[in-house]
Structures are given as C-alpha cells and as structure tokens.
Design a protein around this motif. Structure first.
Motif, short mmCIF file in Angstrom:
data_model
loop_
_atom_site.label_atom_id
_atom_site.label_comp_id
_atom_site.label_asym_id
_atom_site.label_seq_id
_atom_site.Cartn_x
_atom_site.Cartn_y
_atom_site.Cartn_z
N UNK A 1 -4.45 7.65 5.28
CA UNK A 1 -5.22 6.82 4.59
C UNK A 1 -4.43 6.06 3.43
N UNK A 2 -5.20 5.14 2.76
CA UNK A 2 -4.58 4.47 1.63
C UNK A 2 -4.77 5.41 0.30
N UNK B 1 1.00 -1.06 -0.12
CA UNK B 1 -0.01 -0.13 0.28
C UNK B 1 0.91 1.29 0.25
N UNK B 2 0.48 2.42 -0.85
CA UNK B 2 0.96 3.63 -0.51
C UNK B 2 -0.10 4.43 0.24
N UNK B 3 0.52 5.33 1.32
CA UNK B 3 -0.45 6.01 2.10
C UNK B 3 -0.11 7.30 2.26
N UNK B 4 -0.98 8.05 3.01
CA UNK B 4 -0.71 9.57 3.05
C UNK B 4 0.30 9.61 4.32
N UNK C 1 -3.36 -0.97 7.98
CA UNK C 1 -3.94 -0.08 7.00
C UNK C 1 -5.19 -0.50 6.41
N UNK C 2 -5.19 -1.95 5.90
CA UNK C 2 -6.35 -2.52 5.33
C UNK C 2 -7.32 -2.68 6.30
#
Length: 219
Positions: A52-53, A41-44, A129-130
């Motif tokens: 968030x993702x 995942x790339x996230x903020x 995150x998920x």
C-alpha cells in the motif's frame, strides 16, 4: 438470453467525473504552457496487489520554474508496515503526521494533478501503485500522460561505442550527475523535488538536440 443487450454504463462519483472532464480540451504542445507534475510515492513494499501507499509527494513545473506555493504532500493511514522499508523511508505507524484514508488521498491527488503531464523516476512503479489504489475503489486508471526521468536521461547521452549506457539509472545517480542535494532523499516530497530538478536539467539538454519539440517529448 439476449446477446445484444447493451452493457450498462458504469456510474462514477463526482470527483472522478470532474477529473475526467479536464481531458476534454485540446492538448497545447507549447512546452512553456504545459504544467508538469512531478510526484513520488513511498510504499510498504513493491507488490502492487498486497502493498500500500504510505505517502504521496508532488510539485508542479511550468516554464522551467517550480512554484514554492504549489506542492502536495499527504500521509495515508495503512494497517501494516514492513520493518525493512521503514529503514528506507522512515515512516512509522505511530508517527504524528496527520493521516487520511486512501480514498481521501486519491481524491486530493486527482484534484491536484488535473490533466497535467505526470513525471516520475521509474514512473511505471508509481503509476501502477496509484492505479491499483484507484481500482480498489472502483475507479479506472489515470488518464494523464507520463514521462519517466530514467528513460529521458538516456536520450541525453551521446551514442558512442565508447560509452556504456546502462539499462536504467537510479535517482541517486541522477542527483550525483546533476549535483542535486539528497538531503530529503527517501521522502515522497523530497524525492519528487530531486526528480523535478533532474527533469528540468534533462529537458534543457534535450532542447539542444535537433528537431526537439514538446510533441516528441510526450510521445
């Protein structure tokens, strides 16, 4: 007050029930038959509650091969971005990739992964995150088994007082050790690909160890 009143069972939407039903079958521990899904995942940012993702990238592995027609990549619409993280992953709010909502991305991701064994580098972060995203939409946590390439790599190292084993190894370090191109580093699908190649090489090393089995791998 009725203390013995049964707790009402929560009703989940069809997409979750379909995902959950895939775990009813007995697990096959033949490693060549296991479908692994490597994802990133790339996230903020790194805060599970406030960040968030931005994108999810994934690809599958079965019997040591990566089918080129079985990859997954989605970009999510989010309301805020951190400039310092844009420098790393390069995902800008105004970019033209097709974007979907967080819930749409989760539905597509669950459909893609099914009951596969999930693999990630420093898997705890991506898993959380998920899971936090699922929880925001009233869903439980992922049911899949997880493998972490950072942890698995350390199992391949020779135990010796002369060898310093680090607490953890970065994805860049694994790419260098296994001579994997870092061309698409810091994109979700690019990092998933690097992780997938590293995972295949790690499992090949683990297979040479005594009493190796898929069951032990998935412990």
């Amino acid at each position: 007050m009725d203390f013995f009143k049964k707790k009402r069972k929560k009703h989940y939407p069809d997409f979750w029930l379909e995902y959950e039903a895939k775990f009813d079958k007995k697990v096959d521990y033949t490693i060549s038959e296991i479908r692994f899904v490597v994802f990133d995942t790339e996230t903020t940012g790194f805060d599970y509650d406030t960040d968030r993702i931005l994108s999810i990238g994934a690809l599958s592995i079965k019997n040591n091969s990566i089918p080129i027609n079985d990859s997954f990549e989605v970009f999510l619409y989010q309301h805020f971005y951190h400039a310092k993280n844009i420098e790393i992953h390069g995902i800008l709010q105004e970019e033209r990739q097709e974007r979907i909502t967080e819930l749409e991305a989760l539905i597509k991701f669950l459909e893609y992964i099914g009951d596969s064994v999930l693999v990630a580098h420093h898997a705890g972060f991506d898993r959380n995150m998920i899971n936090h995203a699922l929880n925001r939409h009233g869903m439980p946590n992922l049911k899949n088994k997880f493998l972490d390439t950072s942890v698995l790599y350390k199992r391949t190292l020779i135990k010796s007082p002369l060898l310093h084993v680090k607490p953890q190894y970065s994805l860049d370090e694994l790419a260098e050790k296994f001579d994997i191109s870092k061309k698409d580093r810091h994109t979700a699908l690019g990092d998933a690909y690097i992780t997938a190649i590293a995972f295949i090489k790690i499992v090949q090393r683990l297979k040479t160890k005594k009493n190796f089995s898929a069951k032990k791998l998935l412990k």
